[in-house]
Design a protein around this motif. Sequence first.
Motif, PDB file in Angstrom:
ATOM      1  N   VAL A  77       0.736-133.175  -3.673  1.00 16.26           N
ATOM      2  CA  VAL A  77       1.303-131.832  -3.614  1.00 16.26           C
ATOM      3  C   VAL A  77       2.688-131.913  -3.002  1.00 16.26           C
ATOM      4  O   VAL A  77       2.866-132.523  -1.940  1.00 16.26           O
ATOM      5  N   GLN A  78       3.646-131.301  -3.674  1.00 18.95           N
ATOM      6  CA  GLN A  78       5.001-131.209  -3.125  1.00 18.95           C
ATOM      7  C   GLN A  78       5.334-129.743  -2.960  1.00 18.95           C
ATOM      8  O   GLN A  78       5.045-128.923  -3.835  1.00 18.95           O
ATOM      9  N   GLY A  79       5.924-129.399  -1.809  1.00 18.61           N
ATOM     10  CA  GLY A  79       6.279-128.006  -1.582  1.00 18.61           C
ATOM     11  C   GLY A  79       6.899-127.779  -0.225  1.00 18.61           C
ATOM     12  O   GLY A  79       7.232-128.713   0.498  1.00 18.61           O
ATOM     13  N   ARG A  80       7.043-126.487   0.101  1.00 19.20           N
ATOM     14  CA  ARG A  80       7.652-126.077   1.366  1.00 19.20           C
ATOM     15  C   ARG A  80       6.567-125.912   2.435  1.00 19.20           C
ATOM     16  O   ARG A  80       5.583-125.206   2.219  1.00 19.20           O
ATOM     17  N   LEU A  81       6.765-126.553   3.578  1.00 19.31           N
ATOM     18  CA  LEU A  81       5.818-126.474   4.684  1.00 19.31           C
ATOM     19  C   LEU A  81       6.089-125.210   5.485  1.00 19.31           C
ATOM     20  O   LEU A  81       7.233-124.914   5.835  1.00 19.31           O
ATOM     21  N   LYS A  82       5.007-124.464   5.764  1.00 17.76           N
ATOM     22  CA  LYS A  82       5.113-123.255   6.587  1.00 17.76           C
ATOM     23  C   LYS A  82       4.036-123.351   7.669  1.00 17.76           C
ATOM     24  O   LYS A  82       2.847-123.439   7.365  1.00 17.76           O
ATOM     25  N   VAL A  83       4.457-123.367   8.922  1.00 19.01           N
ATOM     26  CA  VAL A  83       3.523-123.414  10.044  1.00 19.01           C
ATOM     27  C   VAL A  83       3.489-122.020  10.669  1.00 19.01           C
ATOM     28  O   VAL A  83       4.523-121.465  11.030  1.00 19.01           O
ATOM     29  N   ARG A  84       2.269-121.461  10.756  1.00 19.69           N
ATOM     30  CA  ARG A  84       2.108-120.100  11.267  1.00 19.69           C
ATOM     31  C   ARG A  84       1.206-120.112  12.483  1.00 19.69           C
ATOM     32  O   ARG A  84       0.295-120.926  12.577  1.00 19.69           O
ATOM     33  N   THR A  85       1.462-119.173  13.391  1.00 18.84           N
ATOM     34  CA  THR A  85       0.605-118.980  14.553  1.00 18.84           C
ATOM     35  C   THR A  85       0.081-117.558  14.515  1.00 18.84           C
ATOM     36  O   THR A  85       0.855-116.607  14.441  1.00 18.84           O
ATOM     37  N   GLU A  86      -1.250-117.413  14.533  1.00 20.16           N
ATOM     38  CA  GLU A  86      -1.877-116.093  14.539  1.00 20.16           C
ATOM     39  C   GLU A  86      -2.409-115.823  15.936  1.00 20.16           C
ATOM     40  O   GLU A  86      -3.085-116.665  16.532  1.00 20.16           O
ATOM     41  N   LEU A  87      -2.102-114.662  16.439  1.00 18.98           N
ATOM     42  CA  LEU A  87      -2.623-114.252  17.740  1.00 18.98           C
ATOM     43  C   LEU A  87      -3.696-113.203  17.515  1.00 18.98           C
ATOM     44  O   LEU A  87      -3.458-112.186  16.864  1.00 18.98           O
ATOM     45  N   GLU A  89      -6.854-110.891  19.463  1.00 18.57           N
ATOM     46  CA  GLU A  89      -7.239-110.378  20.788  1.00 18.57           C
ATOM     47  C   GLU A  89      -8.377-111.205  21.385  1.00 18.57           C
ATOM     48  O   GLU A  89      -9.369-111.494  20.723  1.00 18.57           O
ATOM     49  N   GLY A  90      -8.211-111.604  22.613  1.00 22.83           N
ATOM     50  CA  GLY A  90      -9.241-112.328  23.324  1.00 22.83           C
ATOM     51  C   GLY A  90      -9.385-113.782  22.921  1.00 22.83           C
ATOM     52  O   GLY A  90     -10.300-114.458  23.372  1.00 22.83           O
ATOM     53  N   GLN A  91      -8.519-114.270  22.049  1.00 24.31           N
ATOM     54  CA  GLN A  91      -8.615-115.654  21.609  1.00 24.31           C
ATOM     55  C   GLN A  91      -7.268-116.352  21.799  1.00 24.31           C
ATOM     56  O   GLN A  91      -6.237-115.719  21.909  1.00 24.31           O
ATOM     57  N   GLN A  92      -7.361-117.666  21.802  1.00 26.20           N
ATOM     58  CA  GLN A  92      -6.158-118.471  21.879  1.00 26.20           C
ATOM     59  C   GLN A  92      -5.441-118.411  20.527  1.00 26.20           C
ATOM     60  O   GLN A  92      -6.066-118.179  19.491  1.00 26.20           O
ATOM     61  N   GLY A  93      -4.142-118.631  20.516  1.00 23.24           N
ATOM     62  CA  GLY A  93      -3.388-118.613  19.267  1.00 23.24           C
ATOM     63  C   GLY A  93      -3.892-119.651  18.279  1.00 23.24           C
ATOM     64  O   GLY A  93      -4.219-120.778  18.659  1.00 23.24           O
ATOM     65  N   ARG A  94      -4.013-119.266  17.027  1.00 24.55           N
ATOM     66  CA  ARG A  94      -4.500-120.164  15.974  1.00 24.55           C
ATOM     67  C   ARG A  94      -3.307-120.606  15.135  1.00 24.55           C
ATOM     68  O   ARG A  94      -2.550-119.792  14.634  1.00 24.55           O
ATOM     69  N   VAL A  95      -3.163-121.913  14.973  1.00 29.41           N
ATOM     70  CA  VAL A  95      -2.048-122.468  14.207  1.00 29.41           C
ATOM     71  C   VAL A  95      -2.569-122.959  12.853  1.00 29.41           C
ATOM     72  O   VAL A  95      -3.609-123.616  12.787  1.00 29.41           O
ATOM     73  N   SER A  96      -1.861-122.611  11.785  1.00 25.16           N
ATOM     74  CA  SER A  96      -2.232-123.099  10.465  1.00 25.16           C
ATOM     75  C   SER A  96      -0.992-123.623   9.754  1.00 25.16           C
ATOM     76  O   SER A  96       0.118-123.150   9.993  1.00 25.16           O
TER      77      SER A  96
END
Length: 160
Positions: A77-87, A89-96
């Motif tokens: 797979v070739q493409g543009r990398l996008k790193v996101r952080t979801e916040l 409530e009551g949880q630690q930030g989730r990175v995808s």
Amino acid sequence: MNETMVCAVGNVATQPVYRETASGPSARFRLAVTSRYWDREKSTWTDGHTNFFTVWANRQLAANAAASLSVGEPVVVQGRLKVRTELREGQQGRVSADIDAVAIGHDLARGTSAFKRTGRPEQAAAPDRSEPGWRIRPGEAPEDAGAGELQQPLETAMVT
């Protein structure tokens, strides 16, 4: 253009999900990329850490990926990398990590694949662009001329 372009080699981890949206077709699937290294102590190849990416495809790439890919198949797979952080409530930030795919293909280092060209909708509605009258037989009117094979060599069949 300051985007991070990546090329990831791994296996399809989930069945591609295809959706028709207002902006056009879209498909997504998870890609598992596992590093391998040579373990000198055991004298064998060993699997390292596995990274998972969500791969997004749009338009014709989405339709072709959904029709071509299955779980477990090796892909590039070739493409543009996008790193996101979801916040949440009551949880630690989730990175995808997502890859907005530009190209997807089977990894031919690990197997074979058969390519099948798909027709594009624009081509199906395209008008006939052939030059009129270049295949007319002597004595025929242009509307009588068919698209079939000529019975005579082209040089003698052309009308001057």
